[in-house]
Design a protein around this motif. Structure first.
Motif, PDB file in Angstrom:
ATOM      1  N   GLU A  56     -88.278  44.902 -45.441  1.00 34.78           N
ATOM      2  CA  GLU A  56     -88.379  44.775 -46.896  1.00 34.78           C
ATOM      3  C   GLU A  56     -89.255  43.588 -47.290  1.00 34.78           C
ATOM      4  O   GLU A  56     -90.066  43.691 -48.210  1.00 34.78           O
ATOM      5  CB  GLU A  56     -86.988  44.650 -47.512  1.00 34.78           C
ATOM      6  N   ALA A  57     -89.123  42.474 -46.580  1.00 34.16           N
ATOM      7  CA  ALA A  57     -89.953  41.303 -46.867  1.00 34.16           C
ATOM      8  C   ALA A  57     -91.429  41.607 -46.619  1.00 34.16           C
ATOM      9  O   ALA A  57     -92.299  41.219 -47.404  1.00 34.16           O
ATOM     10  CB  ALA A  57     -89.500  40.111 -46.024  1.00 34.16           C
ATOM     11  N   GLU A  58     -91.712  42.319 -45.533  1.00 37.66           N
ATOM     12  CA  GLU A  58     -93.102  42.670 -45.231  1.00 37.66           C
ATOM     13  C   GLU A  58     -93.654  43.642 -46.265  1.00 37.66           C
ATOM     14  O   GLU A  58     -94.804  43.515 -46.693  1.00 37.66           O
ATOM     15  CB  GLU A  58     -93.213  43.260 -43.822  1.00 37.66           C
ATOM     16  N   LEU A  59     -92.842  44.598 -46.688  1.00 37.02           N
ATOM     17  CA  LEU A  59     -93.292  45.527 -47.731  1.00 37.02           C
ATOM     18  C   LEU A  59     -93.577  44.777 -49.029  1.00 37.02           C
ATOM     19  O   LEU A  59     -94.594  45.024 -49.680  1.00 37.02           O
ATOM     20  CB  LEU A  59     -92.242  46.610 -47.973  1.00 37.02           C
ATOM     21  N   GLU A  60     -92.688  43.887 -49.397  1.00 39.28           N
ATOM     22  CA  GLU A  60     -92.911  43.099 -50.618  1.00 39.28           C
ATOM     23  C   GLU A  60     -94.194  42.277 -50.507  1.00 39.28           C
ATOM     24  O   GLU A  60     -94.968  42.186 -51.457  1.00 39.28           O
ATOM     25  CB  GLU A  60     -91.713  42.196 -50.886  1.00 39.28           C
TER      26      GLU A  60
END
Length: 88
Positions: free
Chosen positions: A53-57
């Motif tokens: 999720e952090a990488e997608l954000e």
């Protein structure tokens, strides 16, 4: 914490691993070994989900001229992040 009793079956390999953990003193019994290892697996999955999720954000926050087309994955990621934002 409540205890749920459940009868389960293991492969020979999984049973041997749980037994090794108990014999090594990492857990007091088979139930604790299975519960403990499931807790570790859940924590690892949660960590991987958070990293994803952090990488997608991070990627979604890039300027549009730095995006590389990915197809429907981007649309799904945006919908997923929007759903998470609404929960918070």
């Amino acid at each position: 914490m409540s205890i749920q009793k459940q009868s389960v079956s293991f492969t020979d390999t999984a049973y041997a691993f749980a037994k090794e953990l108990v014999e090594a003193g990492e857990y007091p019994n088979m139930s604790a070994a299975v519960s403990g290892e499931l807790a570790k697996a859940k924590a690892e999955r949660d960590r991987e989900q958070s990293l994803l999720e952090a990488e997608l954000e991070r990627r979604l926050s890039l300027p549009l001229d730095q995006w590389e087309p990915v197809g429907d994955v981007t649309a799904g990621a945006r919908a997923h992040l929007a759903a998470i934002a609404q929960k918070n």
